[in-house]
Design a protein around this motif. Structure first.
Motif, short mmCIF file in Angstrom:
data_model
loop_
_atom_site.label_atom_id
_atom_site.label_comp_id
_atom_site.label_asym_id
_atom_site.label_seq_id
_atom_site.Cartn_x
_atom_site.Cartn_y
_atom_site.Cartn_z
N GLY A 115 6.53 -4.57 -6.10
CA GLY A 115 6.94 -3.19 -6.04
C GLY A 115 6.58 -2.63 -4.67
N LEU A 116 7.57 -2.12 -3.95
CA LEU A 116 7.32 -1.52 -2.64
C LEU A 116 7.56 -0.02 -2.75
N ALA A 117 6.49 0.75 -2.61
CA ALA A 117 6.56 2.19 -2.75
C ALA A 117 7.06 2.85 -1.47
N VAL A 118 8.13 3.60 -1.60
CA VAL A 118 8.67 4.39 -0.49
C VAL A 118 8.06 5.78 -0.72
N ASP A 134 1.15 -4.83 -13.73
CA ASP A 134 0.64 -6.18 -13.56
C ASP A 134 1.18 -6.90 -12.33
N PHE A 135 2.18 -6.35 -11.68
CA PHE A 135 2.76 -7.05 -10.54
C PHE A 135 2.21 -6.50 -9.24
N SER A 136 2.46 -7.23 -8.16
CA SER A 136 1.97 -6.84 -6.84
C SER A 136 2.63 -5.55 -6.38
N LEU A 137 1.81 -4.67 -5.81
CA LEU A 137 2.31 -3.38 -5.31
C LEU A 137 1.85 -3.21 -3.87
N ALA A 138 2.75 -2.67 -3.08
CA ALA A 138 2.42 -2.43 -1.68
C ALA A 138 3.21 -1.21 -1.20
N MET A 139 2.83 -0.74 -0.04
CA MET A 139 3.45 0.45 0.54
C MET A 139 4.53 0.05 1.54
N ALA A 140 5.72 0.60 1.33
CA ALA A 140 6.79 0.44 2.31
C ALA A 140 6.88 1.71 3.16
N GLY A 141 6.32 2.81 2.62
CA GLY A 141 6.34 4.08 3.34
C GLY A 141 7.74 4.52 3.69
N SER A 142 7.84 5.38 4.67
CA SER A 142 9.16 5.89 5.06
C SER A 142 10.02 4.79 5.69
N ALA A 143 9.40 3.76 6.24
CA ALA A 143 10.17 2.64 6.80
C ALA A 143 10.88 1.85 5.69
N GLY A 144 10.45 2.07 4.45
CA GLY A 144 11.09 1.39 3.32
C GLY A 144 12.55 1.74 3.17
N THR A 145 12.91 2.99 3.51
CA THR A 145 14.31 3.40 3.42
C THR A 145 15.15 2.60 4.40
#
Length: 193
Positions: A115-118, A134-145
């Motif tokens: 999961g990449l959080a925008v 239960d799954f891996s989570l990370a930050m995509a931030g505004s660059a995720g868009t």
């Protein structure tokens, strides 16, 4: 009276030559089948994803430690479902339990979910305290868009999900909510490696 019996030495040589050629052909075929296919050439979008690193996020911050990075390349080699989401996106929040269930059901078959959080770290941590995943989570931030657009999400909408096969190729994309049944069917079409 002439001897019409063929030369047994010539016949033996021909049979030995034929047997040798057959054995060589069989050996070449077995060797060819045993070779692994060449690593596929990835397109620029796939290369950009696999070269990226993301800041891991959890419900509790690691006190006085630098942020732990998750290199996308560390996930290559197994099927990977990546879901771009945000805490403020109601459809994103709606699908997270089904993504979690998919991870639980298909982890033993080699599947990974990321999961990449925008979003911002604070709201994501607060959210994870209420709904652990239960799954891996990370930050995509505004660059995720920008990353979602690179991967095929022209409008930049959320949620956005993609699947990479074990070779690292993008094989499926979806803008909008996924559901568990759809993911189960998808998992049946992609070999785990």
């Amino acid at each position: 009276m002439s001897d019409k019996t063929p030369n047994t030495g010539s016949r033996r040589n021909l049979l030995l030559a034929a047997a040798g050629l057959g054995a060589a052909g069989l050996g070449a075929t077995l060797a060819w089948r045993g070779q692994k296919p060449a690593t596929p050439v990835l397109n620029p979008a796939e290369q950009a994803f696999w070269a990226a690193s993301f800041e891991r996020v959890s419900a509790t911050p690691a006190a006085a430690q630098p942020a732990e990075l998750l290199a996308a390349a560390s996930l290559r080699g197994k099927p990977l479902l990546v879901n771009f989401w945000a805490t403020w996106c109601a459809p994103c929040v709606k699908e997270l339990p089904e993504l979690n269930q998919f991870q639980q059901e298909f982890k033993s078959q080699g599947w990974q979910v990321l999961g990449l959080a925008v979003d911002a770290v604070g709201p994501v941590r607060e959210f994870l305290q209420k709904m652990p995943l239960d799954f891996s989570l990370a930050m995509a931030g505004s660059a995720g868009t920008t990353l979602t657009r690179t991967l095929g999400n022209a409008q930049g909408g959320l949620p956005f999900s993609v699947v990479f096969n074990p070779a690292g190729q993008l094989v499926w994309t979806k803008v909008g909510v996924t559901n568990l049944e759809e993911l189960r069917q998808l998992a049946g079409t992609i070999k785990a490696g």
